[in-house]
Design a protein around this motif. Structure first.
Motif, mmCIF file in Angstrom:
data_model
loop_
_atom_site.group_PDB
_atom_site.id
_atom_site.type_symbol
_atom_site.label_atom_id
_atom_site.label_comp_id
_atom_site.label_asym_id
_atom_site.label_seq_id
_atom_site.Cartn_x
_atom_site.Cartn_y
_atom_site.Cartn_z
ATOM 1 N N GLY A 119 48.673 51.561 59.119
ATOM 2 C CA GLY A 119 49.271 51.373 57.999
ATOM 3 C C GLY A 119 48.552 50.016 57.156
ATOM 4 N N TRP A 120 48.314 49.147 58.154
ATOM 5 C CA TRP A 120 47.803 47.790 57.869
ATOM 6 C C TRP A 120 46.393 47.952 57.448
ATOM 7 C CZ3 TRP A 120 44.550 44.130 60.784
ATOM 8 C CH2 TRP A 120 44.402 42.695 60.306
ATOM 9 N N LEU A 121 45.775 48.900 57.960
ATOM 10 C CA LEU A 121 44.345 49.008 57.503
ATOM 11 C C LEU A 121 44.420 49.825 56.127
ATOM 12 C CD1 LEU A 121 42.009 50.369 60.528
ATOM 13 C CD2 LEU A 121 42.351 48.195 59.458
ATOM 14 N N LEU A 122 45.464 50.816 55.912
ATOM 15 C CA LEU A 122 45.512 51.644 54.661
ATOM 16 C C LEU A 122 45.812 50.365 53.605
ATOM 17 C CD1 LEU A 122 45.167 54.018 53.212
ATOM 18 C CD2 LEU A 122 47.752 54.565 53.618
ATOM 19 N N SER A 123 46.839 49.553 54.009
ATOM 20 C CA SER A 123 47.066 48.534 53.016
ATOM 21 C C SER A 123 45.861 47.784 52.651
ATOM 22 C CB SER A 123 47.943 47.406 53.358
ATOM 23 O OG SER A 123 49.246 48.233 53.495
ATOM 24 N N ILE A 124 45.172 47.097 53.390
ATOM 25 C CA ILE A 124 43.941 46.589 53.217
ATOM 26 C C ILE A 124 42.810 47.213 52.456
ATOM 27 C CG2 ILE A 124 41.857 45.433 54.554
ATOM 28 C CD1 ILE A 124 43.571 44.764 56.675
ATOM 29 N N ALA A 125 42.803 48.486 52.730
ATOM 30 C CA ALA A 125 41.737 49.492 52.073
ATOM 31 C C ALA A 125 42.195 49.668 50.671
ATOM 32 C CB ALA A 125 41.745 50.850 52.691
ATOM 33 N N LEU A 149 49.064 40.560 45.222
ATOM 34 C CA LEU A 149 48.898 41.993 44.995
ATOM 35 C C LEU A 149 48.694 42.734 46.329
ATOM 36 C CD1 LEU A 149 47.963 44.143 43.049
ATOM 37 C CD2 LEU A 149 45.571 43.812 43.500
ATOM 38 N N PHE A 150 48.291 41.749 47.410
ATOM 39 C CA PHE A 150 48.370 42.449 48.612
ATOM 40 C C PHE A 150 49.545 42.844 49.413
ATOM 41 C CE2 PHE A 150 48.282 41.613 53.388
ATOM 42 C CZ PHE A 150 47.801 42.937 53.725
ATOM 43 N N LYS A 151 50.643 41.682 48.783
ATOM 44 C CA LYS A 151 52.140 42.097 49.280
ATOM 45 C C LYS A 151 52.537 43.229 48.429
ATOM 46 C CE LYS A 151 53.085 37.820 48.362
ATOM 47 N NZ LYS A 151 54.120 36.560 48.269
ATOM 48 N N ASP A 152 52.131 43.332 47.135
ATOM 49 C CA ASP A 152 52.694 44.433 46.302
ATOM 50 C C ASP A 152 52.224 45.668 46.682
ATOM 51 O OD1 ASP A 152 54.245 42.613 44.881
ATOM 52 O OD2 ASP A 152 52.831 42.528 43.344
ATOM 53 N N THR A 153 51.222 45.835 47.617
ATOM 54 C CA THR A 153 50.923 47.140 48.012
ATOM 55 C C THR A 153 52.106 47.746 48.794
ATOM 56 O OG1 THR A 153 50.154 46.235 50.198
ATOM 57 C CG2 THR A 153 48.471 46.677 48.281
ATOM 58 N N MET A 182 49.112 37.633 58.723
ATOM 59 C CA MET A 182 47.851 37.855 59.264
ATOM 60 C C MET A 182 46.754 37.727 58.223
ATOM 61 S SD MET A 182 47.814 40.057 62.601
ATOM 62 C CE MET A 182 46.311 40.456 62.544
ATOM 63 N N ILE A 183 46.999 38.128 57.080
ATOM 64 C CA ILE A 183 46.140 38.141 55.711
ATOM 65 C C ILE A 183 46.347 37.022 54.982
ATOM 66 C CG2 ILE A 183 45.430 39.295 53.834
ATOM 67 C CD1 ILE A 183 44.450 40.650 56.284
ATOM 68 N N THR A 184 47.776 36.857 54.598
ATOM 69 C CA THR A 184 48.091 35.823 53.654
ATOM 70 C C THR A 184 47.999 34.481 54.231
ATOM 71 O OG1 THR A 184 50.512 36.369 54.233
ATOM 72 C CG2 THR A 184 49.712 37.497 52.445
ATOM 73 N N ILE A 185 48.538 34.269 55.428
ATOM 74 C CA ILE A 185 48.425 32.688 55.588
ATOM 75 C C ILE A 185 47.032 32.005 55.517
ATOM 76 C CG2 ILE A 185 48.857 31.253 57.751
ATOM 77 C CD1 ILE A 185 51.427 31.685 56.475
ATOM 78 N N PRO A 186 46.010 32.646 56.188
ATOM 79 C CA PRO A 186 44.810 32.035 56.080
ATOM 80 C C PRO A 186 44.191 32.062 54.695
ATOM 81 C CG PRO A 186 44.576 33.974 57.769
ATOM 82 C CD PRO A 186 46.097 33.897 56.963
ATOM 83 N N LEU A 187 44.759 32.962 53.709
ATOM 84 C CA LEU A 187 44.248 32.663 52.237
ATOM 85 C C LEU A 187 45.029 31.641 51.646
ATOM 86 C CD1 LEU A 187 44.053 36.423 51.071
ATOM 87 C CD2 LEU A 187 42.187 34.694 51.232
ATOM 88 N N ILE A 188 46.396 31.462 51.878
ATOM 89 C CA ILE A 188 47.120 30.251 51.432
ATOM 90 C C ILE A 188 46.523 29.161 51.794
ATOM 91 C CG2 ILE A 188 49.236 29.189 51.709
ATOM 92 C CD1 ILE A 188 50.636 32.123 51.938
#
Lengths: 445, 244
Positions: free
Chosen positions: A207-213, A345-349, A386-392
């Motif tokens: 599911g995570w991969l699909l969100s990233i896609a 936007l990533f969170k909104d997926t 795992m995605i958002t913290i590095p970006l923040i």
């Protein structure tokens, strides 16, 4: 002579009738004898590696008294914790049988007291037999002991699925005393159940991969939409500006959730049918495009007018000035805000789970519903982080670097405040003045 | 006398109701160094900015080398290649190094090759005394150095006229000199220059003509000696009195 013949004919008829009667009697009593036809073995788990209950039903033959049965399970089975109970049925007389259990490696020996009488139906239930991890058809064989000696038990089969690695870990954890203690604390069990963590990690991964896609396609599409809209909004032609404003305001003024519903339930009504993934991408891109348009417009307008004049005075066209002077500076300046928008936007997926897209949130929701435990949500949270913290963190560094590079030519204090204001402005669509906004990372949606 | 390189006739400019330029006539000959003086709000900068149409005139005509730049048919970008301009606030491109600042328009507008643009950029930067700063970003340079990069950037386009719009006003006093030195060199080399400035020393030393503006009109003009030492109009006398 004739009489004799006749009587012989009668005898033959009688013999035939007798045979038919015997057959008629034998067929329903096919389970005569331990392990004979009609014997059944059922299990209560479909996956290997779990404590499983085996129910063995058979019948003793006339004249056969059974003292005990020794079940031999397949390689890898653990019977150490197995227990058994038994019930017999003689005619209509039902009685419990006391059973002594002797576990040894992969086999369990059950000894009945009293012994099972001839012509009785016997049901033996073996509890907590820890089955092997192997999947497929498994065979249980063994021996049984009667008053006449030990006989081979006709083999029985059962079928189970092989557990995944994470299921194995989960099953193993489930048996650890420490885990049991841990799970006895309700809050730990509800949010951080170790077995469910182990099981959720691989399930949610897809599911995570699909969100990233989804975001990986949607965001790059949103950038040109936003840039084009930003220029339309700055057009000299009023109707063009109105169109851009209408798009920006409608998208920013309505919940993304609503936009998803309109796209997924509204478009099919007017004959527009798209597969879920591209439609999800379109909704996200169109939504984010409106936010990016305001970010870009504020960014472009925050570039000093002198930059455009200097480019013009050198003979550069509007397009050249934009491409080589204004946009590169704008990108540097809006990169932190753009990244924040990416995070949003990533969170909104996750909202796409409402229309059945199997992204991270949907997977978590399913797992939680199946287990009645919200540990899957905790795992999903970690996946998002795992995605958002590095970006923040990266946004923070970018902003610092920007403040430094812009501050070098002027007073650092004011410039930092300005870039913060820019970010606030973009989100709030306030008039473009340096003091109009305050740094504001909260999501206005 | 030859045809003027810049001819301004009946130039008018208003921002809404605010009339900034009332009726300006001026001819500039090739090789002239014209210094434009006047109190703030007198329209000096606006006039300068009309010459390369950074401001659109509301009336009148301007010719540059016999091309009417105020005509809508004129491709203003082609004219601007030949009119260099230097701004009070430098307006260097902050994302580019000094060399890239000087190269950008050469490459994109004049379509010079990378090697040629690079060679000219380095030469121009050397001429303004920044041969050792070519790879610095604007933020790493002092105001005076930035302004000299801006001059090099304009000169790299081989302009026929240079417009200087209060180029030393934003500089710390100790940095002014370096910029003025570059401008003096340029004047000595025969460049046609229109200079809006408050630097009287520079005006006196370098200018071939001084123009005094006030209230959107040219009040008085002549040689620097005439205008500075024997101003005819009372307003010029008043202004010069305040400056000194």
């Amino acid at each position: 002579m004739r009489t004799m013949r006749r009587s012989r004919g009668l005898q033959r008829l009688g013999a035939l009738l007798c045979l038919m009667a015997v057959v008629a009697l034998v067929v329903p009593l096919a389970a005569l004898g331990i392990g004979a036809a009609g014997t059944t073995m059922t299990i209560d788990q479909t996956t290997g590696g779990l404590e499983t209950r085996f129910t063995y039903e058979t019948a003793t033959a006339p004249g056969e008294t059974v003292l005990g049965i020794d079940f031999a399970f397949p390689e890898g089975t653990d019977t150490a914790k197995a227990t058994a109970d038994a019930v017999t049925l003689v005619g209509l007389q039902r009685s419990n049988v006391t059973v002594e259990t002797q576990a040894k490696g992969t086999s369990v020996k059950v000894i009945f007291s009293p012994s099972v009488e001839p012509s009785s139906t016997l049901r033996v239930v073996l509890h907590d037999v820890l089955t092997t991890y192997a999947g497929g058809k498994q065979t249980v064989s063994g021996t049984y002991t009667t008053q006449t000696g030990t006989h081979k038990l006709p083999p029985m089969t059962f079928t189970q699925g092989a557990p995944t690695v994470s299921q194995r870990i989960g099953f193993w954890l489930n048996r650890q005393p420490l885990v049991k203690t841990w799970n006895s604390v309700p809050i730990l069990n509800a949010f951080f159940n170790p077995q469910l963590i182990a099981i959720s990690i691989p399930i949610l991964f897809w599911g995570w991969l699909l969100s990233i896609a989804l975001i990986g396609v949607a965001y790059p599409v949103a950038i040109p939409i936003g840039l084009a809209t930003a220029f339309l909004k700055m057009s000299k032609l009023a109707p063009v500006r109105w169109i851009a404003s209408a798009y920006i305001n409608v998208i920013r003024g309505t919940p993304l959730f609503l936009q998803i519903y309109i796209a997924f339930f509204g478009l099919p009504l007017v004959g527009i049918r798209l597969p879920d993934f591209p439609l999800g991408v379109i909704v996200l891109a169109v939504n984010s495009g409106a936010y990016l348009a305001e970010i870009f417009r504020a960014g472009i307008q925050s570039i000093n007018k002198g930059q455009f004049e200097a480019a013009s005075s050198l003979g550069m066209t509007y397009a050249q000035a934009m491409a080589y002077v204004i946009i590169p500076q704008t990108v540097r300046r809006v990169l932190p805000t753009m990244t924040s928008e990416f995070i949003l936007l990533f969170k909104d997926t996750a909202l796409l789970s409402a229309v059945g897209i199997f992204e991270l949130m949907m997977n978590a929701k399913n797992s939680a519903a199946n287990t009645g435990n919200v540990t899957a949500y905790t795992v999903a949270a970690v996946y998002y982080l795992m995605i958002t913290i590095p970006l923040i963190n990266w946004v923070g560094k970018l902003e610092q670097r920007l403040a430094l590079s812009e501050g070098a030519s002027g007073s650092p204090g004011t410039k930092t405040r300005k870039s913060g204001a820019l970010e606030g402005m973009a989100r709030m669509a306030a008039p473009v003045t340096a003091d109009a906004g305050t740094p504001d990372d909260t999501d206005g949606r | 006398m030859a045809d003027p390189i810049v001819r301004i006739q009946n130039l008018k400019k208003a921002f809404g109701d605010n009339v900034v330029l009332k009726d300006i006539d001026m001819d500039v000959q090739k090789g002239e160094v014209v210094v434009i003086l006047g109190p703030s709000g007198s329209g000096k900068s606006t006039m300068l900015r009309c010459i390369n149409r950074l401001e659109e005139p509301t009336g009148g005509h301007i010719w540059f080398e016999d091309i009417e730049i105020t005509s809508p048919k004129t491709n203003i970008n082609e004219i601007r290649e030949r009119i260099g301009m230097v701004f009070q606030s430098f307006n260097l491109f902050p994302h580019l190094t000094a060399k890239d600042n000087v190269m950008l328009a050469q490459r994109r507008v004049l379509k010079r090759s990378k090697d040629e643009a690079e060679r000219i950029a380095e030469e121009q930067l050397r001429k303004v005394g920044l041969g050792d700063r070519i790879d610095y970003f604007p933020a790493q340079l002092s105001g005076g150095q930035q302004q000299r990069v801006a001059i090099a950037r304009a000169l790299a386009m081989d302009p026929h006229v240079m417009l200087f719009d209060e180029v030393t006003s934003a500089l710390d006093p100790e940095l002014v000199r370096g910029v003025l030195d570059v401008m003096k060199q340029l004047a000595a080399g025969g460049m046609t220059m229109l200079v809006v400035t408050h630097e009287m020393g520079f005006a006196r030393e370098v200018a071939t003509r001084a123009v005094f503006m006030e209230g959107g009109v040219i009040v008085e003009q002549g040689t620097p000696q005439e205008v500075f030492d024997h101003p005819k109009s009372e307003r010029t006398q008043d202004f010069l009195g305040h400056i000194r």
